[in-house]
Enzyme design. Structure first.
Site, PDB file in Angstrom:
ATOM      1  N   LEU B  88       0.822  -1.208   0.000  1.00 42.30           N
ATOM      2  CA  LEU B  88       0.000   0.000   0.000  1.00 42.30           C
ATOM      3  C   LEU B  88       0.856   1.258   0.000  1.00 42.30           C
ATOM      4  CD1 LEU B  88      -2.999  -0.791   2.337  1.00 42.30           C
ATOM      5  CD2 LEU B  88      -2.933  -0.709  -0.149  1.00 42.30           C
ATOM      6  N   CYS B  89       1.961   1.211  -0.735  1.00 45.42           N
ATOM      7  CA  CYS B  89       2.740   2.425  -0.858  1.00 45.42           C
ATOM      8  C   CYS B  89       3.110   2.645  -2.320  1.00 45.42           C
ATOM      9  CB  CYS B  89       3.963   2.404   0.039  1.00 45.42           C
ATOM     10  SG  CYS B  89       4.863   0.869  -0.005  1.00 45.42           S
ATOM     11  N   GLY B  90       2.135   2.510  -3.173  1.00 48.26           N
ATOM     12  CA  GLY B  90       2.347   2.790  -4.585  1.00 48.26           C
ATOM     13  C   GLY B  90       3.341   1.826  -5.203  1.00 48.26           C
TER      14      GLY B  90
END
Lengths: 133, 289
Positions: B88-90
């Site tokens: 969930l951090c690109g």
């Protein structure tokens, strides 16, 4: 009297940064002392106790090896860990000492002898500072 | 056409998602502050360390140290891969692992063994799924990477390098450039390039104790650890910056979806009212008739 600047830094923080009168440090080839006016000097440190004098009083700092650089009346100590005597967690050090001693006594081939003896040296010098300032 | 109730449910769902992404954004920004503080606290040590290395560097050229030795021919490679533990951090982790995997593929295509030393779960999972050897996988420490982590990794790769298992070691990590920019970076850890040490003109003539060669013995392994630690801190800051960005985008997308859905909901409601009116008017007309 001219003063010495003592900086002790570790990767996690600056442990100490003070003007002092004298620094004694555990060099790899033996203890050495630094007074103001010392010539430029770089030494590796062994695990042990560094002490410094400030306003006539001695203070003690544990260092786990590293380097000391002396230049222009500044002593910079780079250590992987360093703790002032009053910051040391003695119960933890005592536990570490017992653990390391047990490992050395077990003479188990699997155990890393070098690592255990380093750990022992660290905990013993930490413990030697009990009650010091 | 979706019923009014469906649309309302959907809006409620998206609103909840937005709450979560907003909270994650705030958590990431708090963690980023922590990571930046760690970087700030590490800087004095790193600066002093490079100073000292620069002082010695000029004198080290003639002293051949095993960690400086470039081995001809062989190229068994160790890759130290710093990634985050969570997603969930690109594209943050994907970019780092892609760079590392590309490098690994080239190395193994040339017939060399490749081993991964992973810090962070995402990198380890990627290396495992491709079937690479993983002698070291340290998982679950990326929240607050400590120096001992770098120390452990450093000791491992130095041991493997000196015992001849590895002929070179590369470090892949996420470089933290700014809040909006993180990019994968690569440096060669071992053998240490002789010109790696910042070349400063030594103005002071130091006395060395012990002699330069032995001092290097102490200094060079620590140099490896310092580099790994710096990479760890950068990765940790980069991860949180990337997550902040990703979560900010997600929150904005949620806002947009909610706007669209609200419009749809109003239209649907209006349509229902109009329909009812038509029914009533139609009924009245029928009674008149």
């Amino acid at each position: 009297m001219a003063a010495l600047r003592l900086d002790i830094v570790t990767p996690d923080c600056v442990v100490l940064s003070k003007d002092v009168e004298y620094v004694g440090a555990p060099g790899l080839l033996g203890e050495f002392g630094v007074l103001p006016g010392h010539i430029p000097f770089i030494s590796a440190l062994s695990v042990g106790v560094l002490h410094y004098k400030r306003e006539g009083k001695s203070h003690y700092v544990f260092v786990s090896g590293g380097f000391a650089e002396v230049s222009e009346d500044t002593v910079t100590v780079l250590a992987e860990s360093a703790e002032q005597a009053h910051q040391i967690d003695f119960s933890r050090a005592e536990e570490a000492r017992k653990r390391a001693q047990a490992r050395l006594d077990a003479k188990n081939e699997d155990h890393d002898f070098k690592r255990a003896s380093f750990a022992l040296a660290r905990s013993v010098s930490r413990l030697s500072l009990r009650g010091r300032d | 056409m979706a019923s009014l109730k469906d649309v309302r449910l959907k809006i409620a769902g998206v609103t909840k998602t937005r709450q979560i992404t907003k909270a994650m954004y705030m958590v990431a920004s708090a963690k980023l502050r922590g990571a930046q503080q760690r970087i700030d606290r590490f800087r004095p040590y790193a600066d002093k360390f490079y100073d000292m290395l620069g002082n010695l560097g000029g004198k080290a050229v003639d002293a051949a140290h095993p960690l400086l030795e470039v081995r001809q021919g062989a190229g068994d490679t160790g890759i130290v891969l710093c990634t985050s533990d969570r997603g969930l951090c690109g594209g943050f982790n994907a970019n780092i692992t892609a760079a590392a995997m590309k490098f690994a593929a080239e190395k193994s295509a040339a017939g060399n063994k490749v081993a991964f030393y992973c810090l962070g779960r995402k990198g380890r999972d990627a290396a495992r799924s491709l079937g690479y050897e993983i002698p070291l996988g340290l998982i679950g420490h990326m929240n607050s990477p400590g120096y001992d982590l770098a120390s452990e990794t450093g000791v491992r790769v130095i041991d493997d390098f000196l015992s001849g298992v590895l002929d070179e070691v590369h470090l892949f990590y996420g470089e933290f450039i700014s809040l909006a920019r993180q990019k994968p970076a690569e440096i060669r850890l071992l053998p240490i390039a002789a010109d790696d040490a910042p070349d400063e003109k030594t103005t002071v003539d130091y006395i060395y104790e012990p002699a330069v060669a032995e001092l290097l013995n102490e200094l060079l392994p620590r140099y490896i650890k310092v580099q790994i630690y710096r990479a760890l801190l950068d990765t940790s800051a980069g991860e949180n910056a990337a997550r902040m960005q990703a979560m900010d985008n997600a929150t904005r997308n949620c806002d947009e979806m909610i706007r669209g859905l609200t419009l749809l909901m109003n239209k649907t409601r209006q349509a229902a009212i109009t329909n009812e009116l038509i029914d009533i008017v139609g009924g009245v007309e029928a009674l008149k008739g």
